[in-house]
Design a protein around this motif. Structure first.
Motif, short mmCIF file in Angstrom:
data_model
loop_
_atom_site.label_atom_id
_atom_site.label_comp_id
_atom_site.label_asym_id
_atom_site.label_seq_id
_atom_site.Cartn_x
_atom_site.Cartn_y
_atom_site.Cartn_z
N THR A 102 0.85 -1.18 0.00
CA THR A 102 0.00 0.00 0.00
C THR A 102 0.88 1.23 0.00
OG1 THR A 102 -1.72 -1.15 1.25
CG2 THR A 102 -1.80 1.26 1.22
N ASN A 105 -1.24 4.58 3.47
CA ASN A 105 -2.45 4.33 4.24
C ASN A 105 -2.67 5.52 5.16
OD1 ASN A 105 -4.44 3.49 6.01
ND2 ASN A 105 -3.66 1.40 6.17
N ASN A 113 3.72 3.67 7.94
CA ASN A 113 3.68 3.39 6.52
C ASN A 113 5.04 2.93 6.01
OD1 ASN A 113 1.09 3.88 5.06
ND2 ASN A 113 1.17 5.81 6.18
#
Length: 214
Positions: A102, A105, A113
């Motif tokens: 990802t 986030n 992150n």
């Protein structure tokens, strides 16, 4: 989590975290990976001492030697916080698929992150490398004791305690001068008095290595 700030990586991460197009994502990923390569070093270890492929690939075709470490030694877990991702051994995960990272986030902090990035990038490898049975330990390169200039990246050296060494396995094709130097060091330095020395021997019947004490 990383206790040190890593300003270079954080700065790039903040600059690119809002980009969502394919081009900008690829640009951001490349920039972050390059920054990580400059900031993060990896100690790579394996579980077994007799893997023929490992001897061929990483000891110059059986002409080098293998160091067995005591994984229970405190050197291999130097975390002050169990959430920290640096300075402790962690097993590599092998996968048929690339990890789904990802990019950002919003429910997580920048540090969280980045930790997700590091976990997915540095502890996941293709299933083709599973034979290595690898464990990794992450270091911040700025903490190294000595730097040897090199291309494309400098060689950063970290000390480790002598007492965490258990055995030296000498390759079956290791030159005599190297073998003699290892044995001389083990005998003359009392701090290595606990270290065992073993030599690899090619088994005559099977495709495997046997070891004899020196």
């Amino acid at each position: 989590m990383m206790n040190q700030s890593m300003p270079l990586i954080n700065g790039i991460f903040k600059d690119f975290m809002g980009m969502q197009t394919h081009f900008t994502r690829q640009l951001a990923i490349t920039a972050i990976l390059n920054a990580m390569n400059k900031e993060i070093g990896i100690l790579s270890l394996t579980e077994k001492n007799d893997n023929l492929l490992m001897w061929s690939h990483y000891s110059l075709n059986h002409t080098g030697f293998v160091i067995e470490f005591d994984e229970e030694h405190s050197f291999f877990d130097q975390r002050s916080d169990k959430k920290e991702i640096r300075k402790h051994l962690k097993k590599v995960r092998y996968s048929h698929q690339r990890p789904e990272v990802t990019f950002f986030n919003p429910s997580l902090t920048n540090e969280e992150n980045m930790d997700n990035w590091v976990n997915n990038i540095f502890w996941v490898k293709s299933i083709h490398w599973q034979y290595e049975q690898e464990w990794r330990m992450i270091y911040t390169l700025r903490d190294c004791q000595r730097v040897i200039p090199s291309t494309p990246y400098d060689i950063c050296l970290f000390p480790f305690p002598k007492e965490c060494i258990k055995t030296i396995y000498i390759g079956c094709r290791t030159q005599k001068n190297i073998s003699d130097a290892i044995q001389y060091l083990m005998v003359t330095d009392k701090d290595y008095s606990h270290v065992k020395i073993s030599r690899a021997v090619i088994n005559e019947r099977e495709y495997r290595l046997d070891f004899t004490n020196v």
